[in-house]
Motif scaffolding. Structure first.
Motif, PDB file in Angstrom:
ATOM      1  N   ALA A  58       0.979  -1.147  -0.173  1.00 27.94           N
ATOM      2  CA  ALA A  58      -0.371  -0.773  -0.136  1.00 27.94           C
ATOM      3  C   ALA A  58       0.834   1.203  -0.146  1.00 27.94           C
ATOM      4  O   ALA A  58       1.942   0.940   1.262  1.00 27.94           O
ATOM      5  CB  ALA A  58      -0.749   0.453   0.710  1.00 27.94           C
ATOM      6  N   SER A  59       0.572   1.735  -0.754  1.00 30.55           N
ATOM      7  CA  SER A  59       1.405   3.571  -1.040  1.00 30.55           C
ATOM      8  C   SER A  59       1.006   4.466  -1.677  1.00 30.55           C
ATOM      9  O   SER A  59      -0.702   4.176  -1.830  1.00 30.55           O
ATOM     10  CB  SER A  59       2.786   2.903  -2.000  1.00 30.55           C
ATOM     11  N   SER A  60       0.779   5.854  -1.769  1.00 31.01           N
ATOM     12  CA  SER A  60       0.515   6.730  -1.991  1.00 31.01           C
ATOM     13  C   SER A  60      -0.062   6.289  -3.660  1.00 31.01           C
ATOM     14  O   SER A  60      -1.061   6.785  -3.566  1.00 31.01           O
ATOM     15  CB  SER A  60       1.112   8.288  -1.612  1.00 31.01           C
ATOM     16  N   LYS A  61       0.260   5.787  -3.994  1.00 33.72           N
ATOM     17  CA  LYS A  61       0.188   5.296  -5.118  1.00 33.72           C
ATOM     18  C   LYS A  61      -0.332   4.097  -5.753  1.00 33.72           C
ATOM     19  O   LYS A  61      -1.489   3.639  -7.061  1.00 33.72           O
ATOM     20  CB  LYS A  61       1.517   5.596  -6.258  1.00 33.72           C
ATOM     21  N   PHE A  62      -0.420   2.902  -4.954  1.00 33.28           N
ATOM     22  CA  PHE A  62      -1.376   2.580  -5.188  1.00 33.28           C
ATOM     23  C   PHE A  62      -2.013   1.603  -3.235  1.00 33.28           C
ATOM     24  O   PHE A  62      -1.660   1.928  -2.586  1.00 33.28           O
ATOM     25  CB  PHE A  62      -0.377   1.503  -5.580  1.00 33.28           C
ATOM     26  N   HIS A  63      -3.647   0.697  -3.863  1.00 33.62           N
ATOM     27  CA  HIS A  63      -4.105   0.203  -2.982  1.00 33.62           C
ATOM     28  C   HIS A  63      -4.622  -1.144  -2.818  1.00 33.62           C
ATOM     29  O   HIS A  63      -4.451  -1.957  -3.389  1.00 33.62           O
ATOM     30  CB  HIS A  63      -5.412   0.838  -3.310  1.00 33.62           C
ATOM     31  N   ALA A  64      -4.004  -1.381  -1.247  1.00 35.44           N
ATOM     32  CA  ALA A  64      -3.602  -2.124  -1.464  1.00 35.44           C
ATOM     33  C   ALA A  64      -4.340  -2.371  -0.060  1.00 35.44           C
ATOM     34  O   ALA A  64      -3.992  -2.466   1.215  1.00 35.44           O
ATOM     35  CB  ALA A  64      -2.383  -3.467  -1.165  1.00 35.44           C
ATOM     36  N   ILE A  65      -5.136  -3.707   0.420  1.00 32.58           N
ATOM     37  CA  ILE A  65      -6.155  -4.804   1.381  1.00 32.58           C
ATOM     38  C   ILE A  65      -5.918  -5.520   1.877  1.00 32.58           C
ATOM     39  O   ILE A  65      -5.695  -6.274   0.719  1.00 32.58           O
ATOM     40  CB  ILE A  65      -7.732  -3.815   1.115  1.00 32.58           C
ATOM     41  N   PHE A  66      -4.978  -5.896   2.725  1.00 36.40           N
ATOM     42  CA  PHE A  66      -4.890  -7.187   3.548  1.00 36.40           C
ATOM     43  C   PHE A  66      -6.380  -8.007   4.027  1.00 36.40           C
ATOM     44  O   PHE A  66      -6.488  -7.216   5.098  1.00 36.40           O
ATOM     45  CB  PHE A  66      -3.882  -7.186   4.102  1.00 36.40           C
ATOM     46  N   THR A  67      -6.908  -8.557   4.069  1.00 33.51           N
ATOM     47  CA  THR A  67      -7.872  -8.779   4.708  1.00 33.51           C
ATOM     48  C   THR A  67      -8.562 -10.751   5.155  1.00 33.51           C
ATOM     49  O   THR A  67      -7.673 -10.835   4.227  1.00 33.51           O
ATOM     50  CB  THR A  67      -9.237  -7.918   4.079  1.00 33.51           C
ATOM     51  N   ASP A  68      -9.591 -11.119   5.478  1.00 31.50           N
ATOM     52  CA  ASP A  68      -9.296 -12.032   5.772  1.00 31.50           C
ATOM     53  C   ASP A  68     -10.796 -12.394   4.891  1.00 31.50           C
ATOM     54  O   ASP A  68     -11.677 -13.283   4.404  1.00 31.50           O
ATOM     55  CB  ASP A  68      -9.840 -12.743   6.610  1.00 31.50           C
ATOM     56  N   ASP A  69     -11.214 -11.019   4.101  1.00 30.99           N
ATOM     57  CA  ASP A  69     -12.848 -11.143   3.685  1.00 30.99           C
ATOM     58  C   ASP A  69     -12.652 -10.757   2.405  1.00 30.99           C
ATOM     59  O   ASP A  69     -12.837  -9.558   1.784  1.00 30.99           O
ATOM     60  CB  ASP A  69     -14.123 -10.125   4.138  1.00 30.99           C
ATOM     61  N   VAL A  70     -12.083 -11.469   1.094  1.00 30.84           N
ATOM     62  CA  VAL A  70     -12.208 -11.139  -0.023  1.00 30.84           C
ATOM     63  C   VAL A  70     -13.108 -11.782  -1.143  1.00 30.84           C
ATOM     64  O   VAL A  70     -13.248 -10.557  -1.461  1.00 30.84           O
ATOM     65  CB  VAL A  70     -10.302 -11.914  -0.577  1.00 30.84           C
ATOM     66  N   VAL A  71     -14.194 -12.361  -0.598  1.00 29.04           N
ATOM     67  CA  VAL A  71     -15.355 -12.961  -1.548  1.00 29.04           C
ATOM     68  C   VAL A  71     -16.081 -11.251  -1.319  1.00 29.04           C
ATOM     69  O   VAL A  71     -16.587 -11.220  -2.507  1.00 29.04           O
ATOM     70  CB  VAL A  71     -16.567 -13.439  -0.224  1.00 29.04           C
ATOM     71  N   LYS A  72     -16.426 -10.091  -0.278  1.00 30.57           N
ATOM     72  CA  LYS A  72     -17.354  -8.909  -0.495  1.00 30.57           C
ATOM     73  C   LYS A  72     -16.723  -8.068  -2.021  1.00 30.57           C
ATOM     74  O   LYS A  72     -17.598  -7.854  -2.285  1.00 30.57           O
ATOM     75  CB  LYS A  72     -17.602  -8.853   0.649  1.00 30.57           C
ATOM     76  N   TYR A  73     -15.568  -7.989  -1.531  1.00 27.87           N
ATOM     77  CA  TYR A  73     -14.675  -7.130  -2.896  1.00 27.87           C
ATOM     78  C   TYR A  73     -15.188  -7.811  -4.409  1.00 27.87           C
ATOM     79  O   TYR A  73     -15.296  -7.651  -5.535  1.00 27.87           O
ATOM     80  CB  TYR A  73     -13.437  -6.983  -2.351  1.00 27.87           C
ATOM     81  N   LYS A  74     -14.660  -9.269  -4.287  1.00 31.80           N
ATOM     82  CA  LYS A  74     -14.560 -10.067  -5.706  1.00 31.80           C
ATOM     83  C   LYS A  74     -16.276  -9.527  -6.508  1.00 31.80           C
ATOM     84  O   LYS A  74     -16.078  -9.257  -7.331  1.00 31.80           O
ATOM     85  CB  LYS A  74     -14.448 -11.295  -5.538  1.00 31.80           C
ATOM     86  N   GLU A  75     -17.362 -10.388  -5.190  1.00 30.78           N
ATOM     87  CA  GLU A  75     -18.693  -9.998  -5.887  1.00 30.78           C
ATOM     88  C   GLU A  75     -18.716  -9.019  -6.210  1.00 30.78           C
ATOM     89  O   GLU A  75     -19.417  -8.562  -7.087  1.00 30.78           O
ATOM     90  CB  GLU A  75     -19.616 -10.333  -4.272  1.00 30.78           C
ATOM     91  N   ARG A  76     -18.791  -7.884  -5.473  1.00 36.39           N
ATOM     92  CA  ARG A  76     -19.280  -6.674  -6.092  1.00 36.39           C
ATOM     93  C   ARG A  76     -18.854  -6.160  -7.214  1.00 36.39           C
ATOM     94  O   ARG A  76     -18.799  -5.772  -8.053  1.00 36.39           O
ATOM     95  CB  ARG A  76     -18.329  -5.835  -4.605  1.00 36.39           C
ATOM     96  N   LYS A  77     -17.004  -6.246  -7.683  1.00 36.98           N
ATOM     97  CA  LYS A  77     -16.359  -6.263  -8.334  1.00 36.98           C
ATOM     98  C   LYS A  77     -16.938  -6.486 -10.124  1.00 36.98           C
ATOM     99  O   LYS A  77     -16.436  -6.610 -10.459  1.00 36.98           O
ATOM    100  CB  LYS A  77     -15.068  -5.825  -8.357  1.00 36.98           C
ATOM    101  N   VAL A  78     -16.572  -8.062  -9.500  1.00 42.56           N
ATOM    102  CA  VAL A  78     -16.806  -9.100 -10.654  1.00 42.56           C
ATOM    103  C   VAL A  78     -18.274  -8.968 -11.276  1.00 42.56           C
ATOM    104  O   VAL A  78     -18.748  -8.996 -12.567  1.00 42.56           O
ATOM    105  CB  VAL A  78     -16.705 -10.711 -10.057  1.00 42.56           C
TER     106      VAL A  78
END
Ligand SMILES: NC(=O)c1ccc[n+]([C@@H]2O[C@H](COP(=O)([O-])OP(=O)(O)OC[C@H]3O[C@@H](n4cnc5c(N)ncnc54)[C@H](O)[C@@H]3O)[C@@H](O)[C@H]2O)c1
Ligand SMILES: O=P(O)(O)OC[C@@H](O)[C@@H](O)[C@H](O)[C@H](O)CO
Length: 486
Positions: free
Chosen positions: A258-278
């Protein structure tokens, strides 16, 4: 004009990441993120790229593995422009032509992570692959062979395990990759100690990625080179937006991306992000582009400006897809609005034909789940998602074969249709039959959709109706008339 390698030099860092895949996406996303993290977070990592398939090799060596990522678009409401020379690629090896050098990476003590993007076709179990193959064909077989070599070289040392970060856009990508690797452990009798090392010293994270990357900007290359002041055959164009969700919080410390130019999230809950995006972003692409292409449009940006196609997009995303996402509706609507802004990006020309690649598996993975849930919630067939299946069949409707593709027709123009060879072959044969048989056969093909779609009440008749209407009045007129039906 000078070449990029005459002006810039690669940086020297330990090789901590091995990357299966040399494609545009990984280079504008993962390698970009590593490059920024070296600069901002002291990550101190370089990447060894492994080309996973046989065939032509892009000219990395001639450019000392340097290339430019050009980000163009809006960020936080303001125009954003960045040209970054990525300097963190240490070497690029072919798993085929450089097999021995590639396998020697297994002995590198510094190696910690394996990233992969082998497309939806890559994470598969093929029992024909053997441990003695140099290399085995399937990516999970290559990985198992590589991990086994490392396990043996370091005598099963607990601190020499690797963390797998597959980014393929399939559900549970990490767990699916692990399942395939364990199947090879069994097939090749690699033993309980190795299996235990995979479990305890290694990890397989599910991840989700998001950035629109269009690759080499062929039409604008000269203008880019003029601006940059050098030539770069590997120039890679993308949007500023980035999101990498990594399903293993324990890795964040060792991989501070994660940096000022790149958004990275470390989480146990990938599913909710994946469903929304896909469902929303990829689902919008897949349900829109095939019909829009037949309607005469070529780029996503054109669709956003076209009032007829835009009506489809608004009605389908907000009316049929968003309500199926398992998040508060306001959150999903806000995400959809942000996606629309990204689609409107005037600097990134995302070709509909490039999105059309492998649309059958995309419709199944990216649209069918929303179709199913929408029907369950409302008790009726969702108008646009149903139409999108007919548009897909209209786009694929041809008996003309090209080289590894089918040749479709749009007015007097032709276009290439790329998908699995056996699916294309069957579709081309069915296309010689009357429309009702073509539609019936395609919907009944369980291997296309994971189920027989003719069993869904009323779907076959409705898809046939849309398909025949597209043939009769054209895609544009049909989209327009559908926009007026509630
Ligand atoms: N371009 C984007 O905006 C974007 C964004 C998110 C995810 N992706 C994903 O990235 C994938 C590749 O996109 P790209 O833009 O880098 O395309 P690309 O054509 O530049 O690269 C394709 C990559 O896939 C590898 N590959 C192809 N077929 C393979 C196979 N059968 N087995 C193993 N590896 C194989 C190639 O070696 C290459 O690294 C897409 O399938 C997509 O799911 C792309
Ligand atoms: O890259 P593909 O071919 O899997 O799909 C086409 C687009 O939907 C995709 O590239 C999106 O732009 C991307 O997933 C955004 O993160």
């Amino acid at each position: 004009m000078k070449e990029i390698q005459e002006i810039y030099s690669p940086e020297s860092h330990p090789v901590r990441i091995m990357q299966f895949g040399e494609g545009n996406f990984l280079r504008a996303f993962v390698d970009y993120a590593v490059d920024v993290a070296n600069e901002e977070n002291g990550l101190d990592a370089s990447v060894a790229i492994v080309i996973p398939i046989a065939g032509e090799r892009p000219q990395f060596a001639a450019q000392k593995n340097l290339y430019t990522v050009c980000l163009r678009g809006q960020q936080e409401g303001a125009p954003y422009k960045e040209n970054r020379v990525v300097k963190c690629v240490d070497r690029v090896l072919s798993a085929y032509a450089d097999y021995d050098a590639y396998m020697q990476l297994a002995e590198l003590a510094s190696l910690r992570f394996v990233v992969s993007n082998t497309t939806e076709a890559g994470i598969v179990y093929d029992p024909a692959c053997a441990l003695a193959d140099k290399p085995p064909k399937a990516f999970p077989a290559k990985l198992t062979q590589f991990l086994y070599a490392r396990f043996r070289h370091f005598a099963g040392a607990a601190d020499k395990g690797l963390h797998m970060l597959p980014v393929e856009l399939i559900e549970n990508n990490g767990q699916e990759l692990k399942r395939c690797v364990l199947a090879y452990v069994k097939l090749w009798n690699l033993g309980a100690d190795f299996a235990a090392w995979l479990d305890t010293a290694c990890s397989f994270a599910d991840t989700l990625v998001d950035r629109i990357v269009v690759g080499y900007p062929r039409a604008e290359a000269a203008a880019y080179e003029e601006e940059l002041g050098y030539r770069d055959a590997l120039l890679n164009q993308a949007e500023p937006f980035s999101l990498w969700v990594i399903g293993n919080p324990a890795l964040e410390k060792e991989l501070p991306l994660a940096s000022s130019k790149f958004h990275a999230i470390f989480t146990d809950d990938v599913v909710k992000y994946k469903e929304r995006k896909v469902r929303i972003l990829n689902g919008a692409h897949t349900s829109m582009v095939l019909g829009a292409y037949l309607a005469g449009l070529d780029y996503v940006g054109d669709c956003m400006k076209d009032p007829i196609v835009r009506t489809q997009l608004d009605q389908s995303v907000y009316g049929e897809i968003v309500p199926t996402v398992h998040l508060p509706e306001a959150e999903s609507r806000a995400f959809a609005a942000a996606v629309f802004e990204r689609f409107e990006n005037p600097f990134v020309h995302h070709a509909l034909l490039s999105i059309s690649l492998n649309s059958i598996s995309k419709w199944r993975a990216r649209v069918l789940p929303s179709f199913r849930d929408s029907r369950k919630h409302t008790g009726r067939l969702p108008k646009w998602l149903t139409y999108s299946l007919a548009a897909l069949l209209a786009f694929y409707h041809t008996t003309d074969r090209g080289e590894n593709c089918l040749i479709g027709h749009r007015g007097t123009e032709t276009y290439e249709i790329h998908d699995d060879a056996d699916k294309l072959e069957r579709l081309a044969a069915w296309a010689a039959l009357p429309a009702k048989d073509y539609v019936h056969n395609a919907l009944a093909a369980e291997d296309f959709w994971g189920e027989d779609l003719t069993e869904i009440d009323g779907l076959e008749a409705k898809v046939l109706e849309h398909f025949e209407r597209i043939a009769a009045v054209g895609a544009k007129a049909h989209i327009e008339e559908l926009g007026k039906v509630s």
